[in-house]
Design a protein around this motif. Structure first.
Motif, PDB file in Angstrom:
ATOM      1  N   UNK A   1      40.801  38.777  38.658  1.00 22.56           N
ATOM      2  CA  UNK A   1      40.015  39.254  37.521  1.00 22.56           C
ATOM      3  C   UNK A   1      40.853  40.259  36.760  1.00 22.56           C
ATOM      4  N   UNK A   2      40.930  40.101  35.440  1.00 20.31           N
ATOM      5  CA  UNK A   2      41.652  41.053  34.598  1.00 20.31           C
ATOM      6  C   UNK A   2      40.691  42.134  34.132  1.00 20.31           C
ATOM      7  N   UNK A   3      41.080  43.398  34.314  1.00 21.24           N
ATOM      8  CA  UNK A   3      40.251  44.529  33.902  1.00 21.24           C
ATOM      9  C   UNK A   3      41.081  45.448  33.023  1.00 21.24           C
ATOM     10  N   UNK A   4      40.539  45.799  31.872  1.00 22.97           N
ATOM     11  CA  UNK A   4      41.226  46.703  30.955  1.00 22.97           C
ATOM     12  C   UNK A   4      41.079  48.150  31.419  1.00 22.97           C
ATOM     13  N   UNK A   5      42.033  48.967  31.013  1.00 17.94           N
ATOM     14  CA  UNK A   5      41.944  50.398  31.271  1.00 17.94           C
ATOM     15  C   UNK A   5      40.666  50.950  30.635  1.00 17.94           C
ATOM     16  N   UNK A   6      39.951  51.773  31.378  1.00 20.22           N
ATOM     17  CA  UNK A   6      38.707  52.344  30.870  1.00 20.22           C
ATOM     18  C   UNK A   6      37.464  51.591  31.297  1.00 20.22           C
ATOM     19  N   UNK A   7      37.613  50.377  31.851  1.00 20.01           N
ATOM     20  CA  UNK A   7      36.447  49.625  32.316  1.00 20.01           C
ATOM     21  C   UNK A   7      36.129  50.037  33.756  1.00 20.01           C
ATOM     22  N   UNK A   8      35.769  51.305  33.908  1.00 17.75           N
ATOM     23  CA  UNK A   8      35.564  51.868  35.242  1.00 17.75           C
ATOM     24  C   UNK A   8      34.388  51.230  35.969  1.00 17.75           C
TER      25      UNK A   8
END
Length: 222
Positions: free
Chosen positions: A176-183
């Motif tokens: 799964x790809x998660x962007x910075x800030x998607x805590x």
């Protein structure tokens, strides 16, 4: 990660890139994934969920005919999250390419608008490793409820189903790809057994001014 002003080049979401562009990641991930698997003290075995277990929205399988509604939902989510890319309609249509082994579900609200989706897709299948890519989103107005967790449990179960008839000797991993800030998203997937295996830093600059001359090593050509 990026500023909220200025135009963005329409870069593809990493989880929606074409299979041939994802192949290079499999080899680089494989050694770390295998090491991480060995180091776990116990296996994570979530109870898979079916669409009938979802408690909100009206769910059904999505097909290529739903590309328009899916593109709208993804655009709504990206407008809220402001990632450093925007997903194009062509990329959404490519999701349903017959070249992929995939499954996709969507949840519709009482007005009939698509409000959430979950995608499971095999984009990398090699003799050494199989990567099952998971992606999805929930409309910003419906977040912080149970929808995201239910979709993720369904995705994990379907990922297991998709690899069930493949060579069991070849390791298979869900990514799964998660962007910075998607805590919140990161916390959710970590609670479902995922771990961080690679981080990518993107650097960008405004192009309104001149690009200064820089000396570069002889081995690099710009």
């Amino acid at each position: 990660m990026g500023a909220k002003s200025g135009r963005r080049r329409e870069l593809p979401h990493p989880s929606l890139e074409r299979a041939e562009r994802n192949r290079f990641t499999a080899r680089s991930f494989f050694a770390r994934l295998r090491t991480s698997r060995r180091e776990r003290t116990e296996a994570f075995n979530p109870q898979p969920a079916g669409v009938e277990d979802f408690t909100e929205l009206n769910w059904r399988r999505l097909t290529a005919a739903d590309s328009g509604a899916l593109a709208i939902l993804i655009a709504q989510a990206e407008a809220e999250e402001n990632p450093p890319y925007r997903t194009t309609r062509n990329e959404v249509e490519d999701i349903f390419s017959p070249a992929y082994r995939l499954d996709c579900v969507g949840g519709f609200d009482e007005r009939g608008a698509l409000a959430a989706y979950g995608l499971v897709r095999i984009t990398t299948e090699e003799p050494t490793v199989t990567i099952v890519t998971l992606s999805g989103t929930v409309h910003p107005d419906l977040r912080h409820r149970t929808i995201g967790g239910e979709v993720l449990r369904w995705q994990i179960g379907r990922a297991q189903d998709l690899i069930a008839d493949m060579d069991p000797a070849v390791p298979a991993f869900a990514a799964i790809h998660i962007e910075s800030g998607q805590d919140d998203m990161r916390d959710l997937v970590e609670r479902h057994g995922f771990g961080v295996h690679d981080e990518v830093v993107q650097l960008r600059r405004q192009l309104s001014g001149p690009i200064p001359e820089r000396e570069v090593p002889a081995s690099i050509c710009i």
